[in-house]
Design a protein around this motif. Structure first.
Motif, PDB file in Angstrom:
ATOM      1  N   MET A  83      -6.592  17.004  10.811  1.00  0.00           N
ATOM      2  CA  MET A  83      -6.082  16.173   9.721  1.00  0.00           C
ATOM      3  C   MET A  83      -5.881  17.019   8.466  1.00  0.00           C
ATOM      4  O   MET A  83      -4.859  16.897   7.783  1.00  0.00           O
ATOM      5  N   ASN A  84      -6.850  17.859   8.176  1.00  0.00           N
ATOM      6  CA  ASN A  84      -6.738  18.722   6.988  1.00  0.00           C
ATOM      7  C   ASN A  84      -5.597  19.729   7.146  1.00  0.00           C
ATOM      8  O   ASN A  84      -4.878  20.002   6.188  1.00  0.00           O
ATOM      9  N   GLN A  85      -5.415  20.267   8.347  1.00  0.00           N
ATOM     10  CA  GLN A  85      -4.314  21.197   8.590  1.00  0.00           C
ATOM     11  C   GLN A  85      -2.967  20.499   8.377  1.00  0.00           C
ATOM     12  O   GLN A  85      -2.043  21.077   7.814  1.00  0.00           O
ATOM     13  N   THR A  86      -2.873  19.258   8.840  1.00  0.00           N
ATOM     14  CA  THR A  86      -1.637  18.493   8.659  1.00  0.00           C
ATOM     15  C   THR A  86      -1.348  18.294   7.182  1.00  0.00           C
ATOM     16  O   THR A  86      -0.209  18.475   6.728  1.00  0.00           O
ATOM     17  N   LEU A  87      -2.379  17.921   6.414  1.00  0.00           N
ATOM     18  CA  LEU A  87      -2.183  17.730   4.974  1.00  0.00           C
ATOM     19  C   LEU A  87      -1.804  19.041   4.283  1.00  0.00           C
ATOM     20  O   LEU A  87      -0.954  19.051   3.383  1.00  0.00           O
TER      21      LEU A  87
ATOM     22  N   LYS B  93      10.813   8.993   2.546  1.00  0.00           N
ATOM     23  CA  LYS B  93      11.619   8.358   1.498  1.00  0.00           C
ATOM     24  C   LYS B  93      11.036   8.582   0.098  1.00  0.00           C
ATOM     25  O   LYS B  93      11.682   8.275  -0.890  1.00  0.00           O
ATOM     26  N   PHE B  94       9.812   9.102   0.033  1.00  0.00           N
ATOM     27  CA  PHE B  94       9.162   9.304  -1.261  1.00  0.00           C
ATOM     28  C   PHE B  94       9.826  10.435  -2.019  1.00  0.00           C
ATOM     29  O   PHE B  94      10.284  11.413  -1.428  1.00  0.00           O
ATOM     30  N   ASP B  95       9.805  10.342  -3.357  1.00  0.00           N
ATOM     31  CA  ASP B  95      10.223  11.481  -4.162  1.00  0.00           C
ATOM     32  C   ASP B  95       9.075  12.486  -4.194  1.00  0.00           C
ATOM     33  O   ASP B  95       8.012  12.251  -3.629  1.00  0.00           O
ATOM     34  N   ARG B  96       9.300  13.609  -4.845  1.00  0.00           N
ATOM     35  CA  ARG B  96       8.303  14.692  -4.874  1.00  0.00           C
ATOM     36  C   ARG B  96       6.946  14.211  -5.381  1.00  0.00           C
ATOM     37  O   ARG B  96       5.913  14.498  -4.779  1.00  0.00           O
ATOM     38  N   GLU B  97       6.942  13.470  -6.476  1.00  0.00           N
ATOM     39  CA  GLU B  97       5.674  12.995  -7.047  1.00  0.00           C
ATOM     40  C   GLU B  97       4.991  11.989  -6.118  1.00  0.00           C
ATOM     41  O   GLU B  97       3.771  11.970  -6.000  1.00  0.00           O
ATOM     42  N   GLY B  98       5.782  11.164  -5.460  1.00  0.00           N
ATOM     43  CA  GLY B  98       5.230  10.199  -4.507  1.00  0.00           C
ATOM     44  C   GLY B  98       4.573  10.905  -3.334  1.00  0.00           C
ATOM     45  O   GLY B  98       3.510  10.494  -2.863  1.00  0.00           O
ATOM     46  N   LYS B  99       5.206  11.976  -2.861  1.00  0.00           N
ATOM     47  CA  LYS B  99       4.637  12.753  -1.757  1.00  0.00           C
ATOM     48  C   LYS B  99       3.331  13.418  -2.186  1.00  0.00           C
ATOM     49  O   LYS B  99       2.358  13.417  -1.440  1.00  0.00           O
ATOM     50  N   LYS B 100       3.322  13.982  -3.394  1.00  0.00           N
ATOM     51  CA  LYS B 100       2.091  14.609  -3.907  1.00  0.00           C
ATOM     52  C   LYS B 100       0.969  13.586  -3.988  1.00  0.00           C
ATOM     53  O   LYS B 100      -0.163  13.859  -3.586  1.00  0.00           O
ATOM     54  N   LEU B 101       1.281  12.425  -4.517  1.00  0.00           N
ATOM     55  CA  LEU B 101       0.288  11.365  -4.656  1.00  0.00           C
ATOM     56  C   LEU B 101      -0.233  10.920  -3.289  1.00  0.00           C
ATOM     57  O   LEU B 101      -1.436  10.754  -3.097  1.00  0.00           O
ATOM     58  N   PHE B 102       0.664  10.769  -2.326  1.00  0.00           N
ATOM     59  CA  PHE B 102       0.262  10.374  -0.976  1.00  0.00           C
ATOM     60  C   PHE B 102      -0.696  11.405  -0.379  1.00  0.00           C
ATOM     61  O   PHE B 102      -1.743  11.049   0.169  1.00  0.00           O
ATOM     62  N   ILE B 103      -0.337  12.673  -0.482  1.00  0.00           N
ATOM     63  CA  ILE B 103      -1.181  13.746   0.063  1.00  0.00           C
ATOM     64  C   ILE B 103      -2.549  13.740  -0.618  1.00  0.00           C
ATOM     65  O   ILE B 103      -3.584  13.835   0.050  1.00  0.00           O
ATOM     66  N   ASP B 104      -2.573  13.625  -1.938  1.00  0.00           N
ATOM     67  CA  ASP B 104      -3.842  13.592  -2.679  1.00  0.00           C
ATOM     68  C   ASP B 104      -4.717  12.425  -2.227  1.00  0.00           C
ATOM     69  O   ASP B 104      -5.919  12.573  -2.035  1.00  0.00           O
ATOM     70  N   GLN B 105      -4.094  11.265  -2.065  1.00  0.00           N
ATOM     71  CA  GLN B 105      -4.858  10.092  -1.654  1.00  0.00           C
ATOM     72  C   GLN B 105      -5.365  10.232  -0.222  1.00  0.00           C
ATOM     73  O   GLN B 105      -6.475   9.809   0.096  1.00  0.00           O
ATOM     74  N   MET B 106      -4.574  10.844   0.655  1.00  0.00           N
ATOM     75  CA  MET B 106      -5.020  11.073   2.032  1.00  0.00           C
ATOM     76  C   MET B 106      -6.182  12.069   2.063  1.00  0.00           C
ATOM     77  O   MET B 106      -7.131  11.896   2.822  1.00  0.00           O
ATOM     78  N   GLU B 107      -6.106  13.101   1.225  1.00  0.00           N
ATOM     79  CA  GLU B 107      -7.205  14.070   1.161  1.00  0.00           C
ATOM     80  C   GLU B 107      -8.485  13.379   0.692  1.00  0.00           C
ATOM     81  O   GLU B 107      -9.566  13.619   1.244  1.00  0.00           O
ATOM     82  N   ASP B 108      -8.365  12.535  -0.304  1.00  0.00           N
ATOM     83  CA  ASP B 108      -9.515  11.789  -0.802  1.00  0.00           C
ATOM     84  C   ASP B 108     -10.087  10.892   0.297  1.00  0.00           C
ATOM     85  O   ASP B 108     -11.299  10.852   0.514  1.00  0.00           O
TER      86      ASP B 108
END
Length: 108
Positions: free
Chosen positions: A92-96, A32-47
């Motif tokens: 996990m990294n491959q999924t991200l 349901k996230f917009d593009r920026e929300g998805k980017k932010l989620f991925i960045d936070q998961m990587e962190d």
């Protein structure tokens, strides 16, 4: 001082656990996230995954019996699924990375 008696270790463990729970809950709405929300989620998961890897490395390098036992328990639990901690992090990294590629390909 025992590994688990360290305030630093306790604080980071609590933060990792809380952050992971929050990200897992958020992940349920990823579609349901917009593009920026998805980017932010991925960045936070990587962190979060990076922090978790550092935390686990501290366990592995510690001479503390409880820390070594914790690492062995994790290896045993993951072994039941035919996986090592290294493989878990790799997956996990491959999924991200796949999520990033899909986001770029969608152009949404």
């Amino acid at each position: 001082m025992a590994f688990f008696e360290s305030e630093i270790v306790q604080d980071e463990a609590k933060r990792l656990f809380t952050d992971y729970q929050q990200m897992t809950q958020l992940g349920g709405d990823y579609g349901k996230f917009d593009r920026e929300g998805k980017k932010l989620f991925i960045d936070q998961m990587e962190d979060l995954m990076g922090r978790y890897q550092v935390f686990m490395k501290r366990f592995e390098l510690s001479e503390d019996f409880q820390a070594k036992l914790t690492v062995e328990q994790l290896r045993t639990q993951l072994g039941q699924f035919g996986m090592t901690p290294e493989q878990m992090f790799s997956q996990m990294n491959q999924t991200l990375e796949r999520m990033k590629r899909e986001l770029e390909a969608s152009g949404a």
